[in-house]
Design a protein around this motif. Structure first.
Motif, PDB file in Angstrom:
ATOM      1  N   VAL A 273       0.850  -1.187   0.000  1.00 15.24           N
ATOM      2  CA  VAL A 273       0.000   0.000   0.000  1.00 15.24           C
ATOM      3  C   VAL A 273       0.892   1.245   0.000  1.00 15.24           C
ATOM      4  CG1 VAL A 273      -1.729   1.296   1.313  1.00 15.24           C
ATOM      5  CG2 VAL A 273      -1.874  -1.210   1.201  1.00 15.24           C
ATOM      6  N   ALA A 274       0.688   2.110  -0.993  1.00 10.35           N
ATOM      7  CA  ALA A 274       1.463   3.346  -1.113  1.00 10.35           C
ATOM      8  C   ALA A 274       0.639   4.512  -0.610  1.00 10.35           C
ATOM      9  CB  ALA A 274       1.838   3.571  -2.580  1.00 10.35           C
ATOM     10  N   GLY A 275       1.015   5.063   0.544  1.00 14.91           N
ATOM     11  CA  GLY A 275       0.295   6.201   1.127  1.00 14.91           C
ATOM     12  C   GLY A 275      -0.624   5.740   2.241  1.00 14.91           C
ATOM     13  N   LEU A 276      -0.374   6.236   3.461  1.00 16.46           N
ATOM     14  CA  LEU A 276      -1.180   5.800   4.614  1.00 16.46           C
ATOM     15  C   LEU A 276      -2.051   6.953   5.111  1.00 16.46           C
ATOM     16  CD1 LEU A 276       1.459   3.621   6.501  1.00 16.46           C
ATOM     17  CD2 LEU A 276      -0.459   2.839   5.066  1.00 16.46           C
ATOM     18  N   GLY A 277      -2.895   7.467   4.213  1.00 22.36           N
ATOM     19  CA  GLY A 277      -3.844   8.503   4.607  1.00 22.36           C
ATOM     20  C   GLY A 277      -5.208   7.903   4.823  1.00 22.36           C
ATOM     21  N   ALA A 278      -6.257   8.653   4.443  1.00 20.78           N
ATOM     22  CA  ALA A 278      -7.630   8.219   4.706  1.00 20.78           C
ATOM     23  C   ALA A 278      -7.916   6.855   4.071  1.00 20.78           C
ATOM     24  CB  ALA A 278      -8.601   9.268   4.164  1.00 20.78           C
ATOM     25  N   ILE A 279      -7.470   6.644   2.857  1.00 22.89           N
ATOM     26  CA  ILE A 279      -7.766   5.384   2.164  1.00 22.89           C
ATOM     27  C   ILE A 279      -6.756   4.299   2.548  1.00 22.89           C
ATOM     28  CG2 ILE A 279      -8.044   4.269  -0.091  1.00 22.89           C
ATOM     29  CD1 ILE A 279      -8.703   7.097  -1.232  1.00 22.89           C
ATOM     30  N   GLY A 280      -5.479   4.617   2.431  1.00 26.34           N
ATOM     31  CA  GLY A 280      -4.424   3.613   2.591  1.00 26.34           C
ATOM     32  C   GLY A 280      -4.427   2.946   3.963  1.00 26.34           C
ATOM     33  N   THR A 281      -4.705   3.731   5.010  1.00 31.91           N
ATOM     34  CA  THR A 281      -4.693   3.162   6.359  1.00 31.91           C
ATOM     35  C   THR A 281      -5.765   2.082   6.489  1.00 31.91           C
ATOM     36  OG1 THR A 281      -3.880   5.238   7.241  1.00 31.91           O
ATOM     37  CG2 THR A 281      -4.890   3.741   8.819  1.00 31.91           C
ATOM     38  N   ASP A 282      -6.969   2.382   6.015  1.00 32.85           N
ATOM     39  CA  ASP A 282      -8.058   1.390   6.108  1.00 32.85           C
ATOM     40  C   ASP A 282      -7.762   0.161   5.248  1.00 32.85           C
ATOM     41  OD1 ASP A 282      -9.341   3.087   7.777  1.00 32.85           O
ATOM     42  OD2 ASP A 282     -11.038   3.525   6.461  1.00 32.85           O
ATOM     43  N   VAL A 283      -7.185   0.389   4.081  1.00 35.88           N
ATOM     44  CA  VAL A 283      -6.885  -0.741   3.182  1.00 35.88           C
ATOM     45  C   VAL A 283      -5.813  -1.641   3.806  1.00 35.88           C
ATOM     46  CG1 VAL A 283      -5.922  -1.366   0.922  1.00 35.88           C
ATOM     47  CG2 VAL A 283      -7.601   0.489   1.092  1.00 35.88           C
ATOM     48  N   ALA A 284      -4.768  -1.015   4.367  1.00 36.17           N
ATOM     49  CA  ALA A 284      -3.696  -1.800   4.991  1.00 36.17           C
ATOM     50  C   ALA A 284      -4.252  -2.616   6.162  1.00 36.17           C
ATOM     51  CB  ALA A 284      -2.573  -0.879   5.467  1.00 36.17           C
ATOM     52  N   LYS A 285      -5.109  -1.984   6.969  1.00 38.53           N
ATOM     53  CA  LYS A 285      -5.671  -2.707   8.126  1.00 38.53           C
ATOM     54  C   LYS A 285      -6.563  -3.865   7.672  1.00 38.53           C
ATOM     55  CE  LYS A 285      -5.309   0.975  11.522  1.00 38.53           C
ATOM     56  NZ  LYS A 285      -5.953   2.105  12.200  1.00 38.53           N
ATOM     57  N   ALA A 286      -7.336  -3.646   6.609  1.00 36.20           N
ATOM     58  CA  ALA A 286      -8.214  -4.720   6.112  1.00 36.20           C
ATOM     59  C   ALA A 286      -7.385  -5.877   5.558  1.00 36.20           C
ATOM     60  CB  ALA A 286      -9.149  -4.175   5.035  1.00 36.20           C
ATOM     61  N   LEU A 287      -6.309  -5.552   4.860  1.00 28.66           N
ATOM     62  CA  LEU A 287      -5.442  -6.622   4.345  1.00 28.66           C
ATOM     63  C   LEU A 287      -4.856  -7.410   5.506  1.00 28.66           C
ATOM     64  CD1 LEU A 287      -3.711  -4.660   1.478  1.00 28.66           C
ATOM     65  CD2 LEU A 287      -4.725  -6.937   1.187  1.00 28.66           C
ATOM     66  N   ASP A 288      -4.487  -6.685   6.553  1.00 18.80           N
ATOM     67  CA  ASP A 288      -3.899  -7.358   7.709  1.00 18.80           C
ATOM     68  C   ASP A 288      -4.920  -8.246   8.415  1.00 18.80           C
ATOM     69  OD1 ASP A 288      -1.501  -7.590   9.412  1.00 18.80           O
ATOM     70  OD2 ASP A 288      -2.909  -6.879  10.940  1.00 18.80           O
ATOM     71  N   GLN A 289      -6.175  -7.801   8.412  1.00 16.82           N
ATOM     72  CA  GLN A 289      -7.245  -8.618   9.017  1.00 16.82           C
ATOM     73  C   GLN A 289      -7.480  -9.891   8.206  1.00 16.82           C
ATOM     74  OE1 GLN A 289      -9.168  -8.119  11.906  1.00 16.82           O
ATOM     75  NE2 GLN A 289      -7.452  -6.696  12.214  1.00 16.82           N
ATOM     76  N   GLY A 290      -7.127  -9.838   6.922  1.00 12.00           N
ATOM     77  CA  GLY A 290      -7.244 -11.024   6.079  1.00 12.00           C
ATOM     78  C   GLY A 290      -8.157 -10.833   4.887  1.00 12.00           C
ATOM     79  N   ILE A 291      -7.597 -10.962   3.705  1.00  8.75           N
ATOM     80  CA  ILE A 291      -8.363 -11.001   2.460  1.00  8.75           C
ATOM     81  C   ILE A 291      -7.894 -12.254   1.724  1.00  8.75           C
ATOM     82  CG2 ILE A 291      -8.771  -9.888   0.225  1.00  8.75           C
ATOM     83  CD1 ILE A 291      -8.616  -7.190   1.551  1.00  8.75           C
ATOM     84  N   GLU A 292      -8.888 -13.055   1.301  1.00  6.45           N
ATOM     85  CA  GLU A 292      -8.604 -14.364   0.695  1.00  6.45           C
ATOM     86  C   GLU A 292      -7.506 -14.280  -0.375  1.00  6.45           C
ATOM     87  OE1 GLU A 292     -12.235 -16.083  -0.748  1.00  6.45           O
ATOM     88  OE2 GLU A 292     -11.251 -17.879  -1.502  1.00  6.45           O
ATOM     89  N   GLY A 293      -6.451 -15.044  -0.172  1.00  2.35           N
ATOM     90  CA  GLY A 293      -5.416 -15.174  -1.198  1.00  2.35           C
ATOM     91  C   GLY A 293      -4.376 -14.070  -1.222  1.00  2.35           C
ATOM     92  N   LEU A 294      -4.529 -13.059  -0.352  1.00  2.00           N
ATOM     93  CA  LEU A 294      -3.612 -11.919  -0.387  1.00  2.00           C
ATOM     94  C   LEU A 294      -2.861 -11.779   0.934  1.00  2.00           C
ATOM     95  CD1 LEU A 294      -5.897  -9.149  -1.972  1.00  2.00           C
ATOM     96  CD2 LEU A 294      -4.588 -10.919  -3.140  1.00  2.00           C
ATOM     97  N   THR A 295      -1.672 -11.214   0.869  1.00  2.00           N
ATOM     98  CA  THR A 295      -0.939 -10.917   2.101  1.00  2.00           C
ATOM     99  C   THR A 295      -0.266  -9.546   1.987  1.00  2.00           C
ATOM    100  OG1 THR A 295       0.756 -11.698   3.627  1.00  2.00           O
ATOM    101  CG2 THR A 295       1.135 -12.215   1.335  1.00  2.00           C
ATOM    102  N   LEU A 296      -0.382  -8.763   3.051  1.00  2.00           N
ATOM    103  CA  LEU A 296       0.213  -7.414   3.066  1.00  2.00           C
ATOM    104  C   LEU A 296       1.698  -7.527   3.382  1.00  2.00           C
ATOM    105  CD1 LEU A 296      -0.212  -4.273   3.085  1.00  2.00           C
ATOM    106  CD2 LEU A 296      -0.566  -4.475   5.558  1.00  2.00           C
ATOM    107  N   VAL A 297       2.549  -7.057   2.444  1.00  2.00           N
ATOM    108  CA  VAL A 297       3.995  -7.212   2.685  1.00  2.00           C
ATOM    109  C   VAL A 297       4.714  -5.896   2.931  1.00  2.00           C
ATOM    110  CG1 VAL A 297       4.276  -9.416   1.450  1.00  2.00           C
ATOM    111  CG2 VAL A 297       4.463  -7.249   0.184  1.00  2.00           C
TER     112      VAL A 297
END
Ligand SMILES: NC(=O)C1=CN([C@@H]2O[C@H](COP(=O)(O)OP(=O)(O)OC[C@H]3O[C@@H](n4cnc5c(N)ncnc54)[C@H](O)[C@@H]3O)[C@@H](O)[C@H]2O)C=CC1
Ligand SMILES: O=C([O-])CC(=O)C(=O)O
Length: 273
Positions: free
Chosen positions: A13-37
């Motif tokens: 995730v590039a940019g940890l503002g309004a969108i990026g922070t929520d996206v990074a947290k959701a990836l960390d919570q788990g999205i099928e087949g994906l991993t936040l690196v």
């Protein structure tokens, strides 16, 4: 058998503002087949604490390094950084999810670069509604496409179009139409506010034929977008009223749209185009 983490698609995730922070947290919570690196931030020290506490503990790296460590890079940064984030990704035949869609118009060659190297640029619905219907209608012939956006004053202040044309919106008490023109010109005049106009145009009939009206509206508390499309398969109009996120220019649903888009990438059941 469950796929192990090695089989997972690596996401950054590039940019940890309004969108990026929520996206990074959701990836960390788990999205099928994906991993936040990995993630990138302008002030890494501000984010080190909560990032270290994530289950996946992604690396905090400069944007230039994201393409090396991930298969998919989600761009949620200021629009001026689109090129430096997306070019290295698609050059490697990888996937870039782009939120700063407006900036794609000044960087159209990124699409050619993706084509030449087998990469892909994905533009999610973001703050807008109905891009699935627009892309379907565009398989046939779209006669006209229009976007009418109404935003509270706080969602529009600072836009270059206002300063260039000496338009004062602070303190207005009635809705004021501040722009009428093409999606291309809307993106130039409102680079941080009108990604939706460019997304609609890229899904449909392009930035020169897509018409846009923008209203500064002190009577609304939500960023409101209405699209009107007439085509040889259907006529439709749709409206979305977005609750602003912590960034008043950005609707809360934008991050959710990215999360839904990421979920679709590897989901066993995928709904919608
Ligand atoms: N496609 C759509 O429907 C929508 C697109 N957007 C666009 O998405 C983008 C992100 O939006 P928001 O998250 O609301 O913006 P934001 O301003 O809240 O977040 C952007 C983040 O990028 C960071 N950043 C700046 N320079 C950086 C660098 N060199 N490396 C790493 N990070 C850096 C900033 O510090 C900030 O935290 C914007 O361009 C915005 O216009 C926003 C809403 C809807
Ligand atoms: O299009 C954009 O950049 C943001 C927007 O209008 C919204 O979030 O409602």
């Amino acid at each position: 058998m469950m796929a192990d983490s090695k089989a997972k698609t690596r996401v950054a995730v590039a940019g940890l503002g309004a969108i990026g922070t929520d996206v990074a947290k959701a990836l960390d919570q788990g999205i099928e087949g994906l991993t936040l690196v990995a993630v990138s931030a302008n002030s890494p020290d501000k984010h080190r604490g909560w990032v270290a506490e994530l289950k996946s503990a992604p690396k905090l790296v400069p944007i230039e390094q994201l393409a090396e460590v991930a298969d998919i890079v989600v761009e949620c940064a200021p629009s001026k950084l689109v090129r430096s984030i997306v070019a290295p990704v698609v050059e490697r035949g990888k996937t870039a999810v782009v939120l700063s869609v407006g900036a794609l118009l000044q960087n159209e060659d990124l699409v050619d670069l993706a084509r030449a190297h087998g990469g892909q640029i994905i533009v999610p619905n973001g703050a807008l509604i109905g891009l699935d219907a627009v892309t379907a209608a565009a398989v046939g012939t779209i006669h006209s496409a229009k976007l009418v956006t109404r935003k509270p004053v706080a969602g529009l202040v600072g836009a270059p179009h206002l300063a260039e044309n000496n338009i004062q919106i602070e303190g207005i008490t009635e809705p004021l139409r501040i722009f009428e023109g093409s999606a291309r010109d809307a993106a130039k005049g409102f680079p941080a506010n009108l990604n939706v106009a460019v997304a609609l145009s890229l899904a449909g009939i392009g930035p020169d034929r897509t018409r846009v009206e923008i209203w500064a509206d002190p009577t609304v508390t939500r960023n409101t977008h209405r699209i009107e499309v007439d085509s040889d398969s259907a006529r439709f109009s749709m409206m979305i009223e977005n609750i602003p996120s912590e960034n008043p220019k950005t609707g809360r649903i934008t991050a959710l749209s990215v999360i839904a888009c990421l979920r679709k990438l590897r989901a066993s059941l995928r709904i919608g185009t």
